[in-house]
Scaffold this active site. Sequence first.
Site, PDB file in Angstrom:
ATOM      1  N   ASP A 256       0.666  -0.853   0.338  1.00  0.00           N
ATOM      2  CA  ASP A 256       0.144  -0.323   0.113  1.00  0.00           C
ATOM      3  C   ASP A 256       0.766   1.150   0.271  1.00  0.00           C
ATOM      4  O   ASP A 256       1.678   1.422   0.934  1.00  0.00           O
ATOM      5  CB  ASP A 256      -1.105   0.277   1.409  1.00  0.00           C
TER       6      ASP A 256
ATOM      7  N   GLU B  10      -2.445  -1.861  -5.923  1.00  0.00           N
ATOM      8  CA  GLU B  10      -3.400  -1.222  -6.366  1.00  0.00           C
ATOM      9  C   GLU B  10      -3.747  -0.446  -7.269  1.00  0.00           C
ATOM     10  O   GLU B  10      -2.537  -0.029  -7.792  1.00  0.00           O
ATOM     11  CB  GLU B  10      -3.516  -0.335  -5.201  1.00  0.00           C
TER      12      GLU B  10
ATOM     13  N   CYS C 196     -10.664  -1.645  15.064  1.00  0.00           N
ATOM     14  CA  CYS C 196     -11.782  -2.321  14.476  1.00  0.00           C
ATOM     15  C   CYS C 196     -12.392  -2.659  16.236  1.00  0.00           C
ATOM     16  O   CYS C 196     -11.901  -3.463  16.657  1.00  0.00           O
ATOM     17  CB  CYS C 196     -11.259  -3.876  13.990  1.00  0.00           C
TER      18      CYS C 196
ATOM     19  N   CYS D 269     -14.093  -6.573  15.706  1.00  0.00           N
ATOM     20  CA  CYS D 269     -12.640  -7.793  16.633  1.00  0.00           C
ATOM     21  C   CYS D 269     -11.839  -7.458  17.138  1.00  0.00           C
ATOM     22  O   CYS D 269     -10.558  -7.892  17.176  1.00  0.00           O
ATOM     23  CB  CYS D 269     -12.160  -8.903  15.323  1.00  0.00           C
TER      24      CYS D 269
ATOM     25  N   ASP E  99      -1.791   1.906   7.027  1.00  0.00           N
ATOM     26  CA  ASP E  99      -1.238   1.626   5.656  1.00  0.00           C
ATOM     27  C   ASP E  99      -1.799   0.260   5.859  1.00  0.00           C
ATOM     28  O   ASP E  99      -1.980  -0.730   4.827  1.00  0.00           O
ATOM     29  CB  ASP E  99      -0.780   2.544   5.394  1.00  0.00           C
TER      30      ASP E  99
HETATM   31 ZN   LIG Z   1     -12.350  -6.414  12.502  1.00  0.00          ZN
END
Ligand SMILES: [Zn+2]
Length: 373
Positions: free
Chosen positions: A185, A269, A339, A342, A349
């Site tokens: 990335d 990308e 997150c 989770c 990045d």
């Molecule tokens: Zn997650």
Amino acid sequence: MRKTYLYRAKINKKTEANCNQWLEICRTLYNLALEQRIDAYKKYGKSISCISQQNQLVELKEAFPEFKVVGSQVLQDVIERLDRAYKAFFLRIKQRNGKAGFPRFKSKNRYDSFTLKQAGWKLEGKYLYIKNIGRLKLFLSKPILGDIKTVTIRRSSSGKWFVSFSCDNVPVRKFASTNTSIGIDVGIKSFCVDSDGNQIENPKYLKKSLKLLRKRQRSLSRKVRGSNRRYDARLLVAKCHEKVSNQRKDFLHKVANSYIKNNQTIYIEEINIKGMMRNRHLSRSIADSSWGMFFNFLLYKAEEADRVVVKVTPNGTSQICSGCGEKVPKSLSVRVHQCPFCNLVLDRDHNASLNILRVGQTRQALSTQRVFA
Ligand SMILES: [Zn+2]
């Protein structure tokens, strides 16, 4: 495989004068040929082909003997360059790709190279002999492999000379075989982050040179047009430009080489750099980190070494959690991916590069299934 080798060349005053004379003759021819095409179109609504203009070269040399000094193939190449500029122009019109930009007349500083094909030159060790020009001493930093198809002599804006050899049948470079894959990335804060978690910073020396470049550009803009001081300032800017550009290329080559050496498949990308340029805040850092050039290096080095580079469509690669696949929206300024689903915490990045790797691998697996189905 085709490859171009570029070398710095050292030449004496007389050879330099000859090179400059050739450039001037080529430039004159380019402008004449362009004028002829424009005239023919304006007066008769006709377009003139590349071949027809090349066929007129014999006649031109009879009328203006000064053109005889320059090799025939070199002059033919000038016409081919103009033809390529025309074709590119019409292609841009067809694709409605921004401003089409009609081929322009070349001013003195804008015409800086000429190309020889099979005839009129000889390479002996580090010396390149050109008929009617003289001897150029090359700094052969690496050996030339394959069959030389064309030789191009270029004058940089600071007055240095370079020679590039375009070669065919260059043998493929062999690296130790490996099965590893990696996602990269390219970033704004650092140059890039890969799915192994490596973060590659933009080199500090580059920043320093860029700072100096800006300082010199400001100084140039204050000088009076046409003055000697302005000329000197322009030369300083050109030298600095070259330094920055060389340092940047050097850095990009090193990064690309190391990825190619250590991985069989590299996922990157697909970036619409043109679209991003409209976003002015981003454009500076994109230009500085030269992603487009980096991707080009990766692509051609991969071809050289029998590695694979796969472009992945960026579909929220920075927003999706690489751990659980849930969407975690965040603005550009949020540097850490956290997150809530989770509890994964990762550099933004790094998270994106893991997504690039996963999306690329999934897509490749799907296309292989299709092949076997
Ligand atoms: Zn997650």
